[in-house]
Write a protein that holds these residues in place. Structure first.
Motif, PDB file in Angstrom:
ATOM      1  N   HIS A 293     -52.329  23.413 -33.620  1.00  0.00           N
ATOM      2  CA  HIS A 293     -51.441  22.256 -33.730  1.00  0.00           C
ATOM      3  C   HIS A 293     -50.073  22.712 -34.198  1.00  0.00           C
ATOM      4  O   HIS A 293     -49.968  23.630 -35.009  1.00  0.00           O
ATOM      5  N   MET A 294     -49.020  22.086 -33.660  1.00  0.00           N
ATOM      6  CA  MET A 294     -47.651  22.463 -34.033  1.00  0.00           C
ATOM      7  C   MET A 294     -47.346  22.119 -35.484  1.00  0.00           C
ATOM      8  O   MET A 294     -46.556  22.782 -36.145  1.00  0.00           O
ATOM      9  N   ASP A 295     -47.964  21.043 -35.964  1.00  0.00           N
ATOM     10  CA  ASP A 295     -47.753  20.595 -37.337  1.00  0.00           C
ATOM     11  C   ASP A 295     -48.676  21.419 -38.255  1.00  0.00           C
ATOM     12  O   ASP A 295     -49.900  21.382 -38.113  1.00  0.00           O
ATOM     13  N   ASN A 296     -48.085  22.177 -39.172  1.00  0.00           N
ATOM     14  CA  ASN A 296     -48.859  23.107 -40.012  1.00  0.00           C
ATOM     15  C   ASN A 296     -49.997  22.434 -40.765  1.00  0.00           C
ATOM     16  O   ASN A 296     -51.098  22.968 -40.833  1.00  0.00           O
ATOM     17  N   ALA A 297     -49.702  21.263 -41.338  1.00  0.00           N
ATOM     18  CA  ALA A 297     -50.728  20.592 -42.148  1.00  0.00           C
ATOM     19  C   ALA A 297     -51.884  20.130 -41.262  1.00  0.00           C
ATOM     20  O   ALA A 297     -53.057  20.254 -41.624  1.00  0.00           O
ATOM     21  N   LEU A 298     -51.548  19.633 -40.063  1.00  0.00           N
ATOM     22  CA  LEU A 298     -52.611  19.183 -39.157  1.00  0.00           C
ATOM     23  C   LEU A 298     -53.381  20.379 -38.598  1.00  0.00           C
ATOM     24  O   LEU A 298     -54.587  20.308 -38.370  1.00  0.00           O
ATOM     25  N   ASP A 299     -52.672  21.489 -38.428  1.00  0.00           N
ATOM     26  CA  ASP A 299     -53.336  22.716 -37.963  1.00  0.00           C
ATOM     27  C   ASP A 299     -54.360  23.167 -39.000  1.00  0.00           C
ATOM     28  O   ASP A 299     -55.501  23.502 -38.685  1.00  0.00           O
ATOM     29  N   GLN A 300     -53.932  23.124 -40.267  1.00  0.00           N
ATOM     30  CA  GLN A 300     -54.807  23.488 -41.389  1.00  0.00           C
ATOM     31  C   GLN A 300     -56.039  22.591 -41.426  1.00  0.00           C
ATOM     32  O   GLN A 300     -57.171  23.059 -41.592  1.00  0.00           O
ATOM     33  N   LEU A 301     -55.795  21.283 -41.243  1.00  0.00           N
ATOM     34  CA  LEU A 301     -56.891  20.308 -41.261  1.00  0.00           C
ATOM     35  C   LEU A 301     -57.904  20.618 -40.156  1.00  0.00           C
ATOM     36  O   LEU A 301     -59.123  20.628 -40.372  1.00  0.00           O
TER      37      LEU A 301
END
Ligand code: GEK
Length: 251
Positions: free
Chosen positions: A167-175
């Motif tokens: 995911h481009m969004d780091n926090a969503l990628d982490q999730l």
């Protein structure tokens, strides 16, 4: 089904991941415990292939492994004639596929080829499947393959693409990753197995975002696409080659 315990003991060093004989022996257990919804994806893709297959054309399965899609397709097609080219560059995978096919009456409809999918000539195709395999090609070579797939499809033909994604969004990628590791733990993998497998796949499996996949398909010529399956960091997409004169989207 033999259990995957390849990464259960400390490995020093952890070698880059390869689809060798050891992996092939545990492949079904490994992929079922590592790809969320794997059986459902294969099942629905076989149904999609049956729906979109056009007589006297070909189906291609690029990165076919030991044949889970092909076997499911044989069941789905029943007596309906079809022709499929299934390619993989791991000889142990192709050998395992060949052995399994012997039990199916329509096995002669599938031609197995051990080669790099970048060298497969794609022609007169109504269905091209590339499941969890584009992710193993160098990024710079992915455009060319998707372009060749588009060219090799007849109008109304489909590309079925499944990939591990980021995911481009780091926090969503982490999730997404956290939930993925949760999934693996729930399926019996230990912390050590999860982290050693991650190390083995580093720079071997290179995921991209859904946006990048969409852009690549658009560049290749596809105008009609859908994400029909999505689970955190995994997705399955369908892209349809337009039939001249047919509308594309609802206004
Ligand atoms: C399934 N599609 O069961 N050329 C040919 N084969 C390749 C290449 C390449 N350049 N790179 C990797 N492979 C299958 C699962 S597994 C996914 C696909 C996974 C092959 C590799 O040998 C392996 O069999 C397959 O692609 C990837 O739906 O295990 O992560």
């Amino acid at each position: 089904m033999k259990q995957d315990d390849i990464f259960s003991k400390p490995l020093k060093p952890v070698e880059p991941f390869e689809f060798n004989e050891t992996v092939v022996n545990v492949f079904d257990d490994m992929i079922s415990r590592s790809v969320p919804g794997y059986r459902e994806i294969i099942h629905r893709q076989a149904q999609l292939a049956e729906t979109f297959y056009q007589p006297n054309t070909r189906i291609y399965d690029l990165g076919c492994s030991n044949g889970n899609f092909g076997i499911r397709l044989c069941e789905e097609m029943g007596k309906k004639p079809f022709e499929m080219i299934a390619a993989d560059n791991s000889m142990p995978m192709i050998d395992a596929y060949r052995k399994r096919l012997q039990n199916f009456s329509n096995h002669h409809r599938i031609t197995l080829t051990c080669c790099d999918i970048q060298n497969v000539n794609i022609e007169n195709a109504s269905v091209v499947v590339i499941n969890f395999t584009l992710q193993y090609l160098p990024i710079a070579e992915r455009d060319d393959l998707v372009r060749r797939i588009y060219k090799g499809l007849i109008p109304g033909g489909i590309l079925l693409l499944s990939e591990k994604i980021m995911h481009m969004d780091n926090a969503l990628d982490q999730l997404q990753q956290e939930f993925y590791y949760r999934f693996k733990k729930e399926n019996g993998y230990s912390e050590l197995e999860i982290s050693q497998k991650r190390d083995a796949l580093e720079n071997v499996l290179i995921p991209e975002t859904i946006e990048i996949h969409r852009q690549r398909m658009t560049r290749a010529g596809f105008t009609r696409m859908d994400i029909w399956h999505k689970w955190f960091n995994f997705t399955s997409m369908i892209a349809v080659k337009k039939v001249k004169g047919q509308g594309e989207s609802r206004q």
